[in-house]
Motif scaffolding. Structure first.
Motif, mmCIF file in Angstrom:
data_model
loop_
_atom_site.group_PDB
_atom_site.id
_atom_site.type_symbol
_atom_site.label_atom_id
_atom_site.label_comp_id
_atom_site.label_asym_id
_atom_site.label_seq_id
_atom_site.Cartn_x
_atom_site.Cartn_y
_atom_site.Cartn_z
ATOM 1 N N SER A 233 0.827 -1.206 0.000
ATOM 2 C CA SER A 233 0.000 0.000 0.000
ATOM 3 C C SER A 233 0.864 1.259 0.000
ATOM 4 O O SER A 233 0.600 2.218 -0.742
ATOM 5 N N ILE A 234 1.920 1.249 0.816
ATOM 6 C CA ILE A 234 2.819 2.400 0.868
ATOM 7 C C ILE A 234 3.566 2.563 -0.454
ATOM 8 O O ILE A 234 3.732 3.682 -0.960
ATOM 9 N N ARG A 235 3.992 1.452 -1.042
ATOM 10 C CA ARG A 235 4.710 1.528 -2.325
ATOM 11 C C ARG A 235 3.806 2.082 -3.429
ATOM 12 O O ARG A 235 4.279 2.808 -4.313
ATOM 13 N N ASP A 236 2.522 1.743 -3.385
ATOM 14 C CA ASP A 236 1.585 2.308 -4.370
ATOM 15 C C ASP A 236 1.554 3.834 -4.256
ATOM 16 O O ASP A 236 1.559 4.547 -5.276
ATOM 17 N N ASP A 237 1.543 4.333 -3.015
ATOM 18 C CA ASP A 237 1.544 5.788 -2.813
ATOM 19 C C ASP A 237 2.873 6.403 -3.233
ATOM 20 O O ASP A 237 2.913 7.522 -3.778
ATOM 21 N N LEU A 238 3.974 5.693 -2.979
ATOM 22 C CA LEU A 238 5.285 6.194 -3.393
ATOM 23 C C LEU A 238 5.387 6.293 -4.911
ATOM 24 O O LEU A 238 6.065 7.185 -5.440
ATOM 25 N N ALA A 239 4.711 5.388 -5.612
ATOM 26 C CA ALA A 239 4.719 5.447 -7.080
ATOM 27 C C ALA A 239 4.132 6.766 -7.569
ATOM 28 O O ALA A 239 4.616 7.352 -8.553
ATOM 29 N N ASP A 240 3.118 7.256 -6.876
ATOM 30 C CA ASP A 240 2.543 8.559 -7.234
ATOM 31 C C ASP A 240 3.553 9.678 -6.990
ATOM 32 O O ASP A 240 3.644 10.635 -7.781
ATOM 33 N N CYS A 241 4.310 9.570 -5.898
ATOM 34 C CA CYS A 241 5.347 10.569 -5.607
ATOM 35 C C CYS A 241 6.426 10.561 -6.691
ATOM 36 O O CYS A 241 6.923 11.623 -7.104
ATOM 37 N N ILE A 242 6.792 9.363 -7.135
ATOM 38 C CA ILE A 242 7.814 9.254 -8.184
ATOM 39 C C ILE A 242 7.287 9.844 -9.488
ATOM 40 O O ILE A 242 8.038 10.479 -10.247
ATOM 41 N N ASP A 243 5.991 9.678 -9.765
ATOM 42 C CA ASP A 243 5.401 10.304 -10.952
ATOM 43 C C ASP A 243 5.540 11.821 -10.878
ATOM 44 O O ASP A 243 5.831 12.484 -11.884
ATOM 45 N N THR A 244 5.330 12.390 -9.677
ATOM 46 C CA THR A 244 5.488 13.828 -9.487
ATOM 47 C C THR A 244 6.912 14.265 -9.784
ATOM 48 O O THR A 244 7.153 15.262 -10.479
ATOM 49 N N LEU A 245 7.886 13.506 -9.267
ATOM 50 C CA LEU A 245 9.290 13.823 -9.513
ATOM 51 C C LEU A 245 9.634 13.687 -11.000
ATOM 52 O O LEU A 245 10.327 14.540 -11.570
ATOM 53 N N THR A 246 9.135 12.621 -11.619
ATOM 54 C CA THR A 246 9.409 12.390 -13.041
ATOM 55 C C THR A 246 8.868 13.532 -13.891
ATOM 56 O O THR A 246 9.514 13.972 -14.867
ATOM 57 N N HIS A 247 7.700 14.041 -13.529
ATOM 58 C CA HIS A 247 7.092 15.166 -14.249
ATOM 59 C C HIS A 247 7.997 16.396 -14.205
ATOM 60 O O HIS A 247 7.977 17.226 -15.125
ATOM 61 N N GLU A 248 8.813 16.480 -13.125
ATOM 62 C CA GLU A 248 9.742 17.599 -12.978
ATOM 63 C C GLU A 248 11.132 17.252 -13.509
ATOM 64 O O GLU A 248 12.090 18.000 -13.288
ATOM 65 N N GLY A 249 11.236 16.116 -14.192
ATOM 66 C CA GLY A 249 12.511 15.722 -14.783
ATOM 67 C C GLY A 249 13.487 15.088 -13.816
ATOM 68 O O GLY A 249 14.695 15.055 -14.076
ATOM 69 N N VAL A 250 12.971 14.548 -12.700
ATOM 70 C CA VAL A 250 13.831 13.975 -11.659
ATOM 71 C C VAL A 250 13.573 12.473 -11.542
ATOM 72 O O VAL A 250 12.426 12.038 -11.418
ATOM 73 N N THR A 251 14.637 11.682 -11.579
ATOM 74 C CA THR A 251 14.552 10.250 -11.288
ATOM 75 C C THR A 251 15.292 9.996 -9.988
ATOM 76 O O THR A 251 16.512 10.213 -9.915
ATOM 77 N N PRO A 252 14.595 9.561 -8.945
ATOM 78 C CA PRO A 252 15.284 9.285 -7.675
ATOM 79 C C PRO A 252 16.358 8.225 -7.861
ATOM 80 O O PRO A 252 16.159 7.245 -8.593
ATOM 81 N N GLY A 253 17.500 8.413 -7.220
ATOM 82 C CA GLY A 253 18.606 7.464 -7.344
ATOM 83 C C GLY A 253 19.101 7.001 -5.993
ATOM 84 O O GLY A 253 19.367 7.820 -5.108
ATOM 85 N N LEU A 254 19.216 5.700 -5.819
ATOM 86 C CA LEU A 254 19.736 5.116 -4.585
ATOM 87 C C LEU A 254 21.008 4.339 -4.888
ATOM 88 O O LEU A 254 20.999 3.428 -5.733
ATOM 89 N N ALA A 255 22.093 4.661 -4.203
ATOM 90 C CA ALA A 255 23.361 3.949 -4.358
ATOM 91 C C ALA A 255 23.556 3.006 -3.183
ATOM 92 O O ALA A 255 23.437 3.401 -2.023
#
Length: 297
Positions: free
Chosen positions: A13-35
Motif C-alpha cells: 500500500s505504501i509503495r503504491d503511494d510512493l509510485a505517485d510521488c515518483i510520478d510527481t518527480l518524473t514530471h519535474e525531470g527527476v529520477t530518484p537514485g539510490l546507491a
C-alpha cells in the motif's frame, strides 16, 4: 481473535503511494537514485543488497551499485562514498553493514552526506530525530510506526516497552514513540541485557517491540493480555527443512498469539516494511535535493 498484521500488504500500500510521488518527480525531470555500497563477502549482505536493488527497479528508482573487495583498504570505501556524495544523480546512499573489521563503521556513517543518508544514521540526522525535527527516520522503526497506524494502534498515552537498545532499532524506536507527534506520545521503557525483572516490565506493556536479536526470547507468559506485539527479530535456527534452517523472531509466535491482541509474524511482518521505508526515504531525499514537493504517505 488476535490480529496478525500483514507487513507485505501494508508495504504494498505504501509503495503504491510512493509510485505517485515518483510520478510527481518524473514530471519535474527527476529520477530518484539510490546507491548501495557493498564491502563484504557475507551471503546475507549480498542478498539484502540484491533485494534493495530489485525493490528500486520495481518502483522506478534508479539503482546504482558499488562493490569493493572485503580486504581493500578502508580509504577505498571512503573514496567511493565521496564520489557518490558528489554525484547529483545519487539522492540516497546506503553502505551495507557490517563492514570489515579494519573499517571503522562510525567513520563510514559520518562520511555520508547527511542529506543523502537515507538510513538516518549520520549523527546530524540522529540529532534531528531526537530533537523532534527528523529529516529521515531510520527505516525499521519508521516501518513499525506505519504498522501500528495500519492496525489503528495509537501509542498516545499507552505504555510501550522496547526490548533492545541498538542504534539501528532500539534507540530510534524509543525516540519515535516518545515524540510529541502523531505516532508518539507513549510512555516508553527501554529494556536490555542488564534489565532486572524483564518479564514484569514486558507484561506491563500496551505496546511491546522486541528487538533483542535472540530467537524466541519472549513467550506468551511475558505478554500482557491484549497487548500489541511487534517482533523486529529475524533469527536463523536449525530446522528439518530443505535449507536446514528456518527464520524465527525474538517472540515465540505460537504462545504469544494466545495472549496478544495484535502481533506481527516472522517472516512477513516488520521485514517487508524496512525496505519500503528505505524507498520512502530515497523519494523524500530526491524531493529535498531537487526542491520538488512530494506528498509522501
Amino acid at each position: 481473535m488476535t490480529n496478525v498484521l500483514d507487513g507485505n500488504a501494508v508495504s504494498e500500500s505504501i509503495r503504491d503511494d510512493l509510485a505517485d510521488c515518483i510520478d510527481t518527480l518524473t514530471h519535474e525531470g527527476v529520477t530518484p537514485g539510490l546507491a548501495t555500497v557493498l564491502m563484504s563477502e557475507d551471503p546475507a549482505s549480498e542478498t539484502y543488497v540484491s533485494m534493495k536493488q530489485q525493490a528500486c527497479d520495481d518502483l522506478g528508482i534508479e539503482s546504482i551499485h558499488r562493490e569493493l573487495d572485503a580486504d581493500a583498504p578502508a580509504g577505498d570505501l571512503y573514496g567511493v562514498v565521496d564520489e557518490l556524495n558528489a554525484d547529483p544523480a545519487v539522492h540516497g546512499i546506503l553502505v551495507q553493514m557490517p563492514v570489515p573489521d579494519h573499517v571503522d563503521e562510525r567513520t563510514v556513517l559520518r562520511s555520508i552526506d547527511p542529506v543523502k543518508d537515507v538510513d538516518g544514521f549520520h549523527p546530524e540526522n540522529v540529532g534531528r530525530l531526537v530533537a523532534g525535527d527528523a529529516r529521515f527516520k531510520p527505516c525499521t522503526p519508521h516501518g513499525v510506526q506505519k504498522l501500528l497506524a495500519a492496525a489503528d494502534v495509537d501509542p498516545e498515552g499507552k505504555d510501550a516497552v522496547v526490548v533492545g537498545r541498538s542504534d539501528i532499532v532500539g534507540k530510534p524506536m524509543m525516540n519515535l514513540l516518545i515524540q510529541k507527534a502523531p505516532g508518539g506520545n507513549a510512555t516508553t521503557t527501554v529494556c536490555h541485557s542488564r534489565t532486572r525483572d524483564l518479564a514484569e516490565k514486558t507484561r506491563s506493556a500496551d505496546i511491546l517491540v522486541a528487538a533483542a536479536g535472540r530467537p524466541q526470547f519472549i513467550d506468551g507468559s511475558m505478554i500482557g493480555e491484549g497487548a500489541t506485539v511487534i517482533d523486529v527479530g529475524v533469527n536463523r535456527v536449525d530446522a528439518d527443512t530443505e535449507k536446514g534452517y528456518e527464520l524465527v523472531g525474538d517472540v515465540d509466535f505460537e504462545s504469544a498469539r494466545e495472549t496478544a491482541g495484535v502481533i506481527t509474524p516472522v517472516p512477513g511482518g516488520v521485514g517487508p516494511m524496512t525496505i519500503t521505508m528505505l524507498l520512502y526515504n530515497t523519494v523524500k531525499a530526491a524531493g529535498i535535493q531537487e526542491d520538488v514537493a512530494v506528498d509522501l504517505p
